[in-house]
Design a protein around this motif. Structure first.
Motif, PDB file in Angstrom:
ATOM      1  N   GLU A   1      45.184   0.201   8.598  1.00  0.00           N
ATOM      2  CA  GLU A   1      45.810  -0.301   7.374  1.00  0.00           C
ATOM      3  C   GLU A   1      45.140   0.266   6.125  1.00  0.00           C
ATOM      4  N   SER A   2      43.857   0.514   6.201  1.00  0.00           N
ATOM      5  CA  SER A   2      43.105   0.965   5.027  1.00  0.00           C
ATOM      6  C   SER A   2      43.452   2.382   4.601  1.00  0.00           C
TER       7      SER A   2
ATOM      8  N   ILE B   1      40.015   0.950  -1.416  1.00  0.00           N
ATOM      9  CA  ILE B   1      39.721   0.104  -0.266  1.00  0.00           C
ATOM     10  C   ILE B   1      38.394   0.545   0.335  1.00  0.00           C
TER      11      ILE B   1
ATOM     12  N   GLN C   1      36.386   0.171   3.690  1.00  0.00           N
ATOM     13  CA  GLN C   1      36.650  -0.244   5.065  1.00  0.00           C
ATOM     14  C   GLN C   1      35.380  -0.196   5.895  1.00  0.00           C
TER      15      GLN C   1
ATOM     16  N   SER D   1      40.254  -3.226   8.930  1.00  0.00           N
ATOM     17  CA  SER D   1      41.263  -2.435   9.649  1.00  0.00           C
ATOM     18  C   SER D   1      41.287  -0.995   9.156  1.00  0.00           C
TER      19      SER D   1
ATOM     20  N   SER E   1      38.344  -4.265   3.782  1.00  0.00           N
ATOM     21  CA  SER E   1      39.139  -4.423   4.993  1.00  0.00           C
ATOM     22  C   SER E   1      38.362  -3.985   6.227  1.00  0.00           C
TER      23      SER E   1
ATOM     24  N   GLU F   1      32.527  -7.305   9.351  1.00  0.00           N
ATOM     25  CA  GLU F   1      32.919  -8.227   8.281  1.00  0.00           C
ATOM     26  C   GLU F   1      31.726  -8.626   7.425  1.00  0.00           C
TER      27      GLU F   1
ATOM     28  N   ARG G   1      39.560  -3.553  -2.846  1.00  0.00           N
ATOM     29  CA  ARG G   1      39.791  -4.418  -1.701  1.00  0.00           C
ATOM     30  C   ARG G   1      38.837  -4.047  -0.562  1.00  0.00           C
TER      31      ARG G   1
END
Length: 294
Positions: A82-83, A33, A35, A79, A77, A39, A75
């Motif tokens: 969550e990451s 991930i 992060q 967050s 993210s 965005e 992925r």
């Protein structure tokens, strides 16, 4: 705990280092991930990685199915919570400022699994200056990748007095899995090995320029032609980012208080003007197009 217990890696920061470190982890078979709170930074990172990996495929450096497999493991993210929740290794790759890194590590301690290893990609800041923001100093380590990570085959893994042998060995094994040569340093020093040597070269190069001994372009030519360096010291500052060079010197100066470590006046001037090198189109040199090295 061993490297086989690391199923997922999270990289904090989608900038010029972070997104490529994340791609290396995905190519190495780890669920990964990347992060970032921004965005747009995440979208830009994905676009750049798609471009680089497509070039690798076209050049025969990577099979199409291997590319697809890596992106399936990757992925993005915004967050933080969550990451990092299920990650065994978290690599911080945010801006080279101690206060920013401390803030990140403090938040990681809140959200990460108690067994997770925290690594900083700092190019100069020793991990013991950050580990105090956690309750796991034995699980904190430096993993210093070099720019650009997808090209440069070296990682300095640096232990503090509190970093455990287990943590260091897991970091070394992760480097092996992502096809990078890792070198273990068992004693901390600001700037580690590569950047202390590089810093000495840059300091002398800038001194020669500021004294009017030679123009920066001529110094770069001499370093390329006489010393067989791939690029000169001023070209390298443009490549890495003059803001990065400034922050590295500023951090060293804060630690030592030695006036000799104070950021160069000419570099500070360029940073104030926003002339940060290739990423802004102008630094020591001007750049008319943005190219992604692959």
């Amino acid at each position: 705990m061993n490297v086989n217990d690391i199923k997922q890696i999270t990289v904090i920061g989608a900038g010029q280092m972070g997104h490529q470190i994340g791609m290396l982890c995905a190519l190495g078979g780890f669920e990964t991930i990347i992060q970032d709170l921004n965005e747009n930074a995440l979208q830009d990172a994905e676009t750049k990685l798609q471009t680089i990996m497509s070039k690798w495929v076209s050049k025969g450096k990577l099979a199409e199915d291997a590319k697809a497999s890596a992106f399936n493991k990757l992925r993005f993210s915004t967050s933080l919570e969550e990451s990092v929740r299920n990650s065994g290794l978290i690599i911080e790759a945010v801006t080279e400022k101690l206060d920013v890194k401390k803030e990140v590590f403090s938040k990681l301690e809140q959200y990460a699994d108690p067994h997770a290893i925290f690594a900083t990609n700092s190019s100069t800041i020793v991990n013991s200056l950050i580990a105090g923001k956690t309750e796991r100093p034995e699980k904190v380590v430096n993993m210093h990748f070099f720019f650009p990570p997808l090209v440069m085959d070296c990682v300095e893994v640096v232990m503090s007095e509190q970093t455990s042998e287990e943590t260091a060995q897991i970091a070394m094994e992760v480097c092996k899995k992502i096809n990078r040569t890792a070198v273990l340093l068992k004693k901390e020093i600001s700037g580690f090995v590569a950047n202390r040597i590089l810093g000495a070269l840059q300091k002398e190069a800038v001194a020669l320029f500021e004294q009017g001994i030679a123009d920066y372009k001529d110094i770069d030519v001499i370093c390329r032609k006489a010393l067989n360096h791939p690029i000169g010291p001023f070209e390298l500052m443009d490549l890495s980012g003059l803001d990065v060079a400034y922050y590295v010197m500023d951090q060293r100066y804060r630690e030592t208080g030695d006036p000799a470590d104070k950021p160069f006046a000419c570099v500070a001037e360029k940073v104030e003007k926003g002339e940060l090198g290739r990423k802004t189109g102008k630094g020591w040199y001007e750049y008319h197009s943005s190219k992604i090295k692959s």
